[in-house]
Enzyme design. Structure first.
Site, PDB file in Angstrom:
ATOM      1  N   GLU A  13      -6.442   9.051  -0.687  1.00  0.00           N
ATOM      2  CA  GLU A  13      -6.553   7.622  -0.369  1.00  0.00           C
ATOM      3  C   GLU A  13      -7.608   6.917  -1.233  1.00  0.00           C
ATOM      4  O   GLU A  13      -7.394   5.800  -1.666  1.00  0.00           O
ATOM      5  CB  GLU A  13      -6.914   7.404   1.114  1.00  0.00           C
ATOM      6  CG  GLU A  13      -5.791   7.664   2.102  1.00  0.00           C
ATOM      7  CD  GLU A  13      -4.678   6.608   2.099  1.00  0.00           C
ATOM      8  OE1 GLU A  13      -4.741   5.625   1.331  1.00  0.00           O
ATOM      9  OE2 GLU A  13      -3.717   6.801   2.868  1.00  0.00           O
ATOM     10  N   HIS A  55       1.168   4.805  -2.624  1.00  0.00           N
ATOM     11  CA  HIS A  55       1.568   6.193  -2.358  1.00  0.00           C
ATOM     12  C   HIS A  55       2.824   6.656  -3.116  1.00  0.00           C
ATOM     13  O   HIS A  55       2.856   7.770  -3.610  1.00  0.00           O
ATOM     14  CB  HIS A  55       1.780   6.421  -0.863  1.00  0.00           C
ATOM     15  CG  HIS A  55       0.501   6.462  -0.079  1.00  0.00           C
ATOM     16  ND1 HIS A  55      -0.426   7.474  -0.212  1.00  0.00           N
ATOM     17  CD2 HIS A  55      -0.021   5.619   0.846  1.00  0.00           C
ATOM     18  CE1 HIS A  55      -1.447   7.267   0.604  1.00  0.00           C
ATOM     19  NE2 HIS A  55      -1.234   6.137   1.264  1.00  0.00           N
ATOM     20  N   HIS A  78       0.829  -1.212   0.000  1.00  0.00           N
ATOM     21  CA  HIS A  78       0.000   0.000   0.000  1.00  0.00           C
ATOM     22  C   HIS A  78       0.866   1.266   0.000  1.00  0.00           C
ATOM     23  O   HIS A  78       0.658   2.181  -0.794  1.00  0.00           O
ATOM     24  CB  HIS A  78      -0.931  -0.005   1.216  1.00  0.00           C
ATOM     25  CG  HIS A  78      -1.615   1.308   1.428  1.00  0.00           C
ATOM     26  ND1 HIS A  78      -2.640   1.735   0.617  1.00  0.00           N
ATOM     27  CD2 HIS A  78      -1.395   2.300   2.320  1.00  0.00           C
ATOM     28  CE1 HIS A  78      -3.023   2.948   1.001  1.00  0.00           C
ATOM     29  NE2 HIS A  78      -2.285   3.312   2.037  1.00  0.00           N
ATOM     30  N   SER A  99      -3.878   0.249  -4.540  1.00  0.00           N
ATOM     31  CA  SER A  99      -3.029  -0.793  -3.947  1.00  0.00           C
ATOM     32  C   SER A  99      -3.867  -1.985  -3.511  1.00  0.00           C
ATOM     33  O   SER A  99      -3.339  -2.917  -2.911  1.00  0.00           O
ATOM     34  CB  SER A  99      -2.268  -0.228  -2.743  1.00  0.00           C
ATOM     35  OG  SER A  99      -3.181   0.163  -1.738  1.00  0.00           O
TER      36      SER A  99
HETATM   37 FE   LIG Z   1      -2.394   5.313   2.902  1.00  0.00          FE
END
Ligand SMILES: [Fe+2]
Length: 298
Positions: free
Chosen positions: A208, A167, A162, A227
């Site tokens: 997010e 990110h 993730h 992700s």
């Molecule tokens: Fe995050």
């Protein structure tokens, strides 16, 4: 990372000084002592890390590198179809390894010349103001462990897949990196807890879990969707709403399920005009006015 306390396994220091990551009974690695030991060691590395020093290396196992290889291949296919162009541009620039888990130090060194962002290791939960505040200084707090190898395509908590695939690829884009920085500046500027939570919810529903119209389709740019092997195939069927600050800052979310309410930006420009401008200028008063506007709607 996911900023919410309940999502991250608590990290505690025992009486003998050793560090323990408390996995819940439902965690896929709960009964695997070897995995749990490694989780404890990885948390300890982060707690001992001094900013400015290189991020300690983790001795991932061959099974763990395999997890990365499997997830990274599956997600790369999904990204071609479902990720926004700006994120794909970040993927190309960062060129993460596909066959092994990159060390955070390596990710950090690849990212810094691109957008100035660097990584910091996090053992578990990072307090809201600390997590966001450091974004303003172009630092991203990241967990370093990987999900349990028995279920490569599932994780109950934000792992290195993730943090890095979600990110770091976004942070390799100048436009997304600028938005992360603005979120950090907003978090530094606001004083009250409610205003800080409002800022963090806007982050949650955009960086997010944000989705965007692009080329006549709905694409994703949020790290949580990009992700997640499950969510990336499901987001188009969710309750998609217009990009309204007051709604994002006050909508409750349940992190134990797929995110079922999503907010759609019409373009990168639109995202920057609405959310970037908000983070660039918001303060406790302007946020209070937005919150009142929503409660007044009943
Ligand atoms: Fe995050």
């Amino acid at each position: 990372m996911f900023e919410e306390a309940q999502y991250l396994a608590p990290v505690t220091r025992k009486a003998d000084g050793s560090i323990e990551v408390e996995l819940s009974r439902s965690h896929p690695g709960f009964a695997d002592q070897v995995y749990r030991e490694r989780r404890n060691r990885i948390a300890e590395l982060a707690l001992r890390h001094t900013p400015g020093e290189p991020i300690p290396e983790v001795d991932y196992t061959p099974e763990e590198h395999d997890v990365w290889r499997i997830v990274s291949a599956e997600l790369a296919v999904a990204h071609q179809e479902l990720a926004v162009a700006e994120y794909l541009h970040g993927c190309e620039r960062l060129a993460l390894p596909k066959d092994r888990i990159p060390q955070l130090q390596e990710v950090s060194e690849a990212l810094q010349p691109l957008t100035g962002f660097r990584y910091l290791p996090a053992a578990g939960l990072v307090e809201l103001r600390e997590f966001y505040g450091t974004l303003a200084d172009s630092y991203f707090h990241s967990t370093q462990y990987i999900r349990h190898h028995s279920v490569p395509l599932y994780t109950p908590e934000p792992d290195v897949v993730h943090e890095v695939i979600g990110h770091a690829n976004a942070l390799a884009s100048d436009r997304f990196a600028a938005l992360y920085r603005l979120a950090g500046e907003a978090a530094r500027r606001v004083e009250g807890r409610e205003a800080l939570e409002f800022v963090s919810k806007v982050f949650w529903f955009t960086l997010e879990f944000g989705v965007m119209a692009e080329g006549g389709d709905l694409k994703a740019y949020g790290a949580g969707i990009l992700s997640s092997y499950g969510e990336i195939r499901e987001f188009r069927g969710m309750d998609i709403r217009p990009l309204e600050l007051a709604a994002m800052g006050t909508t409750a979310y349940d992190i134990t399920h797929y995110q079922d309410v999503l907010f759609r930006a019409e373009s990168m420009d639109h995202l920057e005009d609405v959310v970037g401008a908000f983070w660039a200028t918001c303060d406790d008063e302007s946020i209070a006015r937005l919150s009142v506007a929503v409660s007044g709607r009943g």
